[in-house]
Design a protein around this motif. Structure first.
Motif, PDB file in Angstrom:
ATOM      1  N   ALA A 189       0.701  -1.117   0.037  1.00 42.35           N
ATOM      2  CA  ALA A 189      -0.042  -0.011  -0.090  1.00 42.35           C
ATOM      3  C   ALA A 189       0.908   1.229   0.042  1.00 42.35           C
ATOM      4  CB  ALA A 189      -0.886   0.058   1.227  1.00 42.35           C
ATOM      5  N   VAL A 190       1.952   1.169   0.856  1.00 43.11           N
ATOM      6  CA  VAL A 190       2.865   2.330   0.798  1.00 43.11           C
ATOM      7  C   VAL A 190       3.577   2.791  -0.642  1.00 43.11           C
ATOM      8  CG1 VAL A 190       5.083   3.149   1.612  1.00 43.11           C
ATOM      9  CG2 VAL A 190       3.288   2.307   3.249  1.00 43.11           C
ATOM     10  N   ARG A 191       3.905   1.507  -1.347  1.00 43.32           N
ATOM     11  CA  ARG A 191       4.298   1.678  -2.633  1.00 43.32           C
ATOM     12  C   ARG A 191       3.525   2.311  -3.754  1.00 43.32           C
ATOM     13  NH1 ARG A 191       6.348  -3.723  -1.383  1.00 43.32           N
ATOM     14  NH2 ARG A 191       5.162  -4.422  -3.306  1.00 43.32           N
TER      15      ARG A 191
ATOM     16  N   PHE B 158       9.954  19.023  -5.420  1.00 41.40           N
ATOM     17  CA  PHE B 158      10.608  19.273  -3.800  1.00 41.40           C
ATOM     18  C   PHE B 158      11.973  18.605  -3.903  1.00 41.40           C
ATOM     19  CE2 PHE B 158       6.404  20.794  -3.206  1.00 41.40           C
ATOM     20  CZ  PHE B 158       6.608  22.155  -3.101  1.00 41.40           C
ATOM     21  N   GLY B 159      12.259  17.847  -4.716  1.00 38.17           N
ATOM     22  CA  GLY B 159      13.597  16.755  -4.669  1.00 38.17           C
ATOM     23  C   GLY B 159      14.827  17.635  -4.686  1.00 38.17           C
ATOM     24  N   PRO B 160      15.917  17.089  -4.702  1.00 36.85           N
ATOM     25  CA  PRO B 160      15.921  15.590  -4.219  1.00 36.85           C
ATOM     26  C   PRO B 160      15.676  15.007  -2.986  1.00 36.85           C
ATOM     27  CG  PRO B 160      18.170  16.689  -4.098  1.00 36.85           C
ATOM     28  CD  PRO B 160      17.139  17.668  -4.566  1.00 36.85           C
ATOM     29  N   VAL B 161      15.270  13.948  -2.934  1.00 39.00           N
ATOM     30  CA  VAL B 161      14.778  13.363  -1.645  1.00 39.00           C
ATOM     31  C   VAL B 161      15.841  12.858  -0.684  1.00 39.00           C
ATOM     32  CG1 VAL B 161      13.220  11.687  -0.404  1.00 39.00           C
ATOM     33  CG2 VAL B 161      12.623  12.841  -2.618  1.00 39.00           C
ATOM     34  N   GLY B 162      16.104  13.172   0.397  1.00 37.47           N
ATOM     35  CA  GLY B 162      17.169  12.610   1.576  1.00 37.47           C
ATOM     36  C   GLY B 162      16.633  11.583   2.147  1.00 37.47           C
ATOM     37  N   ALA B 163      17.073  10.410   1.847  1.00 29.61           N
ATOM     38  CA  ALA B 163      16.510   9.177   2.545  1.00 29.61           C
ATOM     39  C   ALA B 163      17.306   8.718   3.561  1.00 29.61           C
ATOM     40  CB  ALA B 163      16.761   8.068   1.502  1.00 29.61           C
TER      41      ALA B 163
ATOM     42  N   GLU C 294      17.415   3.265  -2.065  1.00 30.13           N
ATOM     43  CA  GLU C 294      17.403   2.288  -3.163  1.00 30.13           C
ATOM     44  C   GLU C 294      16.086   2.289  -3.756  1.00 30.13           C
ATOM     45  OE1 GLU C 294      20.935  -0.493  -1.538  1.00 30.13           O
ATOM     46  OE2 GLU C 294      18.813  -1.128  -1.534  1.00 30.13           O
ATOM     47  N   TYR C 295      15.138   2.213  -3.244  1.00 33.84           N
ATOM     48  CA  TYR C 295      13.485   1.984  -3.767  1.00 33.84           C
ATOM     49  C   TYR C 295      13.273   3.211  -4.631  1.00 33.84           C
ATOM     50  CZ  TYR C 295       8.705   2.236  -4.146  1.00 33.84           C
ATOM     51  OH  TYR C 295       7.358   2.406  -4.538  1.00 33.84           O
TER      52      TYR C 295
ATOM     53  N   VAL D 187      12.893   8.283  -8.790  1.00 29.30           N
ATOM     54  CA  VAL D 187      12.893   9.500  -8.081  1.00 29.30           C
ATOM     55  C   VAL D 187      14.457   9.956  -7.623  1.00 29.30           C
ATOM     56  CG1 VAL D 187      12.129  10.289  -5.781  1.00 29.30           C
ATOM     57  CG2 VAL D 187      10.682   8.793  -7.208  1.00 29.30           C
ATOM     58  N   ASP D 188      14.623  11.292  -7.795  1.00 31.30           N
ATOM     59  CA  ASP D 188      16.202  11.559  -7.420  1.00 31.30           C
ATOM     60  C   ASP D 188      16.242  11.560  -5.901  1.00 31.30           C
ATOM     61  OD1 ASP D 188      18.460  12.765  -7.392  1.00 31.30           O
ATOM     62  OD2 ASP D 188      17.790  14.911  -8.033  1.00 31.30           O
ATOM     63  N   ALA D 189      16.944  10.613  -5.385  1.00 30.60           N
ATOM     64  CA  ALA D 189      17.123  10.466  -4.121  1.00 30.60           C
ATOM     65  C   ALA D 189      18.568  10.169  -3.774  1.00 30.60           C
ATOM     66  CB  ALA D 189      16.407   9.106  -3.743  1.00 30.60           C
TER      67      ALA D 189
END
Length: 372
Positions: free
Chosen positions: A99-101, A116-121, A128-129, A135-137
């Motif tokens: 559901a999250v994906r 609003f990226g890049p996303v800081g994981a 990796e996901y 997505v730029d992360a």
């Protein structure tokens, strides 16, 4: 406009409204992550319930700037509404959940993350996901790595044991001459926002005043690392999930639960080894990024020295824990979601925080106040 570009638009936050995430969970680690974000804000104009952002921001005219760190999609609010201008950093998604994906991969979510990226994981699994779906992360680490010490908090001569199994606490006490204080991150989810943040500040007082911290909790070991307190992470089964800790447990001393006794030979609670320093580059990068977002010149350390003047002062507990103490001693229950938990669990948690004598005096004062 990216999150970084948004941060450059005004210096010192002039003309901007700032929000800070708040929570309704039973884990004080959430508020500790928000205290890390608060260090970078010139002020907090709005507390934003992470799990009800649409409702919260619907009450606010204009745009609110906020640092969106921590664990996302506990509630249904994703992506956030358009009047939120965020910095996406230190984010965690439970990507093993279908559901999250599905929600992350929706067109609206993809547009939000791209804008609003890049996303800081926060961890490598999230990074990796996100990268796998375009997505730029990047790996930012956790925002709690930026926590600053309160210079007024003295180092004290006790070992802090946070959410350890009883046999581990017993082994710890056998291996040290120092007092061992037990603590749990569990608390009453019905506390007010102000009390939750005050309690989180109290936890930060403990983390930076202890001689060492031994814990199974991610948001106990990382704040301790940031605050310069020697810390050991115990990867117990109940709180440890490898995918959630990836990239973070490598920054700290850690040991599997089955090897805990052996670890106390090299992580002696009487003479603990210094923390690794691999987190320092992540810390510097996070600080630079967050200051650029908020337009501030420096980080403001959480001033926690007034929260616990001494373990012998019950007035602090009356201020922060009176609700829990009264429930514990009157036999009430507290609620987490749809479940109820007996007062004995809450009483046991309260006793981990302070010695029994102080607890009883504080509870007696609460009862007296209730009769007046």
């Amino acid at each position: 406009m990216t999150g970084d570009d948004e941060g450059r638009r005004t210096a010192h936050g002039a003309g901007r409204a700032f929000g800070l995430l708040s929570y309704r969970t039973a884990n004080i680690g959430d508020e500790i992550q928000s205290l890390a974000a608060r260090q970078f804000l010139p002020r907090v104009d709005h507390h934003l319930d992470r799990d009800a952002l649409t409702e919260e921001l619907g009450k606010v005219p204009g745009t609110v700037d906020a640092i969106l760190n921590g664990w996302w999609m506990w509630g249904t609010a994703w992506p956030p509404p358009p009047n939120l201008a965020p910095l996406l950093v230190s984010m965690y998604f439970e990507v093993s959940d279908d559901a999250v994906r599905e929600r992350i991969e929706s067109p609206e979510s993809r547009e939000f993350l791209a804008r609003f990226g890049p996303v800081g994981a926060r961890d490598h699994s999230t990074r990796e996901y996100l990268q796998s779906i375009g997505v730029d992360a990047y790996f930012s680490g956790c925002l709690t790595l930026t926590l600053q010490r309160d210079p007024q908090v003295p180092r004290q001569d006790f070992v802090l044991a946070v959410d350890l199994a009883p046999d581990q606490v017993g082994e710890l006490r056998r291996r040290t001459t120092r007092p061992v204080i037990e603590l749990s991150v569990a608390h009453d989810p019905d506390m007010t926002v102000d009390r939750r943040f005050a309690l989180a500040e109290l936890f930060l007082y403990f983390y930076q005043s202890a001689s060492s911290v031994v814990t199974s909790r991610l948001h106990s070991v990382l704040p301790s690392l940031a605050l310069g307190t020697p810390a050991l992470l115990v990867t117990n089964g109940g709180t440890y999930q490898r995918h959630r800790f990836r990239g973070l447990e490598e920054l700290v001393h850690s040991v599997a639960a089955k090897d805990f006794g052996d670890a106390l030979t090299w992580f002696s609670p009487d003479d603990p080894v210094a923390n690794p320093d691999e987190h320092l580059k992540l810390r510097r990068d996070l600080i630079e990024r967050c200051l650029r977002f908020s337009g501030q010149d420096e980080v403001r350390a959480p001033l926690v020295s007034g929260r616990l003047p001494g373990l012998s002062d019950p007035t602090v507990l009356l201020d922060l824990l009176s609700d829990q103490l009264s429930k514990a001693h009157e036999g009430y229950v507290y609620r987490v979601g749809q479940e109820t938990h007996p007062w004995t669990l809450l009483g046991r948690t309260a006793r981990r925080i302070v010695p029994d004598g102080i607890l009883h005096r504080a509870a007696a004062a609460v009862r007296r106040a209730g009769r007046n």
